[in-house]
Design a protein around this motif. Structure first.
Motif, short mmCIF file in Angstrom:
data_model
loop_
_atom_site.label_atom_id
_atom_site.label_comp_id
_atom_site.label_asym_id
_atom_site.label_seq_id
_atom_site.Cartn_x
_atom_site.Cartn_y
_atom_site.Cartn_z
N LYS A 155 37.71 -5.56 42.14
CA LYS A 155 37.22 -6.39 43.23
C LYS A 155 38.04 -6.23 44.50
O LYS A 155 37.75 -6.93 45.50
CB LYS A 155 37.20 -7.86 42.79
N SER A 156 39.04 -5.36 44.47
CA SER A 156 39.94 -5.25 45.62
C SER A 156 39.81 -3.96 46.41
O SER A 156 39.94 -3.96 47.63
CB SER A 156 41.40 -5.40 45.15
N ASN A 172 42.70 -6.91 42.02
CA ASN A 172 42.08 -7.93 41.18
C ASN A 172 40.98 -7.27 40.34
O ASN A 172 39.99 -6.79 40.88
CB ASN A 172 41.49 -9.05 42.03
N PHE A 173 41.19 -7.23 39.01
CA PHE A 173 40.20 -6.66 38.10
C PHE A 173 39.47 -7.78 37.35
O PHE A 173 40.07 -8.78 36.95
CB PHE A 173 40.87 -5.73 37.08
N GLN A 214 40.08 -12.29 34.31
CA GLN A 214 40.54 -11.58 35.50
C GLN A 214 42.01 -11.20 35.36
O GLN A 214 42.76 -11.87 34.67
CB GLN A 214 40.40 -12.45 36.76
N LYS A 215 42.41 -10.11 36.03
CA LYS A 215 43.82 -9.69 36.06
C LYS A 215 44.17 -9.30 37.49
O LYS A 215 43.52 -8.43 38.08
CB LYS A 215 44.06 -8.52 35.12
N ARG A 216 45.23 -9.92 38.03
CA ARG A 216 45.72 -9.57 39.36
C ARG A 216 47.09 -8.93 39.24
O ARG A 216 47.98 -9.48 38.59
CB ARG A 216 45.81 -10.82 40.25
N GLY A 258 33.74 5.40 38.36
CA GLY A 258 33.21 4.30 39.16
C GLY A 258 33.27 3.02 38.33
O GLY A 258 33.85 2.99 37.24
N TYR A 259 32.64 1.97 38.83
CA TYR A 259 32.67 0.68 38.13
C TYR A 259 31.26 0.15 37.93
O TYR A 259 30.29 0.67 38.48
CB TYR A 259 33.52 -0.32 38.92
#
Length: 409
Positions: free
Chosen positions: A229-230, A194-195, A159-161, A289-290
């Motif tokens: 996720k954000s 948050n990725f 994860q990366k924030r 998109g994701y």
């Protein structure tokens, strides 16, 4: 050599019980202080360690309390350097400024059973972090990683924030083959973004036959799950290819490599901002998109669907009993006499390749390989598992077909 001392702040209790160091109070490691712990370390739920020095951990790390660094400092190295495999676990918050992974015991040296947070640099030296169901590495703004290789990376998920460009040090493995497959995202605008990125070296449970017209061969052997996720902000994504995991037909002509995404109904091509760097084996595109991403090659020829029913050819058992000993596609040679077929194993290597030349009795695959095209060396009889295949109908109008087959014994 740094002086090995313990510096006490507020209250500190250290108890050694049966080869375990237990922290039940507040414990501070100051700058220019080096501490080595050669036994398991346990931080109780009411304990706390603040590390601004150098802490070397040689055994398991369990944190049910707090492990952190002083916020306004950029010191504090925690080094996992055991000679046996190490488990990182616990219910508490574990925040590192600088962290090193250098365990010589095995390839999968670190069992990560909890979330750990990293604000500075991660030094990957030796040992792969195998993240369990509850395990994940979370990076913050300012975080970087150094030394990612097939000897050290984070297995599967990271994860990366924050709002900075970031390279996710992810990878996966099969048997004794370990492969890092870095993913890069451009900088989001929101600092709270948050990725989540997960790389899997396995088949995705997705229909690969439903795709846009100009998508040719899709890499069915590996995929990345990329999620914001954000919010809904879109970014630029960079993926890499590897001659160990990516089928050669995907990257044999780098100019035709594309990034594709499963949108829930079909595979679509990411068309904007495409840049290909053959020297780095990477491709960049603006995402629309994701979700699930993988690589593919562009292919404009072929506009109609095949007239063959492939559902009757999804398994065979080359056991020599004379029944279903070969992988046969009924009607293929009659309808498409110059067809070509390639069969790939789970590593993305070709185990069978055949071009039919107007033969009504083609040479079908009998479950053997000559060994040159696999990672298993001289083995001729392939193991019982799932394989995938590509049929090129070679008629200038029919779209290529991809499917799965199971070799049973």
């Amino acid at each position: 050599m740094k002086e090995k001392i313990f510096l006490l702040v507020i209250t500190c209790f250290v108890i050694v019980v049966k080869a375990q160091m237990t922290n039940i109070g507040s414990f501070y490691i100051s700058e220019n202080t080096l501490i080595s712990v050669h036994e398991d370390i346990l931080i109780k739920d009411y304990g706390a360690i603040v590390n601004d020095g150098d802490l070397y951990l040689f055994k398991n790390f369990t944190n049910d309390g707090k492990f952190k660094f002083t916020n306004d400092k950029i010191t504090g190295l925690t080094s996992f350097v055991g000679s046996d495999s190490q488990t990182i676990s616990g219910r508490g918050t574990s925040s590192f400024m600088l962290v090193e992974f250098d365990n010589q015991s095995a390839d999968l040296a670190f069992n990560l059973d909890k979330e750990i947070e990293i604000a500075g640099t991660t030094f990957f030296e030796k040992g792969i972090l195998k993240a369990g169901e509850q395990g994940i590495v979370t990076y913050f703004n300012g975080a970087t990683n150094i030394g990612v290789s097939n000897k050290s990376y984070v297995n599967n998920k990271v994860q990366k924030r924050g709002n900075e460009r970031f390279v996710f040090p992810v990878g996966d493995y099969h048997s004794k083959t370990f492969v890092p497959r870095a993913v890069t995202i451009s900088a989001p605008s929101d600092p709270t973004t948050n990725f989540y990125v997960c790389f899997n070296w396995e088949k995705a449970n997705i229909d690969f036959s439903t795709k846009e017209e100009d998508i040719g061969l899709i890499d069915m052997n590996e995929f990345w799950d990329v999620q914001n996720k954000s919010n809904d902000e879109l970014i630029t994504l960079t993926l890499t290819w590897s001659n160990l995991t990516t089928p050669e037909d995907i990257y044999s002509d780098p100019s035709k490599i594309i990034i594709v995404r499963w949108n829930g109904e079909k595979w679509i091509k990411e068309r904007e901002g495409v840049k290909i760097d053959s020297s780095r084996k990477s491709i960049t595109a603006n995402v629309s998109g994701y979700g699930i991403f993988t690589l593919a090659c562009e292919k404009k020829r072929g506009t109609i669907d095949p007239v063959i029913d492939f559902s009757v050819s999804n398994s065979f058992s080359p056991d020599g009993d004379g029944i279903n000993d070969e992988f046969v596609i009924p009607g293929l040679a009659e309808a498409y006499p110059t067809f070509k077929i390639k069969i790939y194993n789970r590593y993305g290597n070709i185990v069978y390749k055949y071009s039919n030349n107007n033969q009504l009795n083609p040479i079908w695959w009998d479950g053997k390989s000559d060994g040159r095209l696999t990672l298993t060396g001289k083995t001729k009889v392939m193991p019982a598992t799932t394989y995938w295949y590509v049929v090129d109908f070679n008629d200038g109008k029919t779209k290529p077909y991809q499917g799965w087959l199971y070799l049973n014994k």
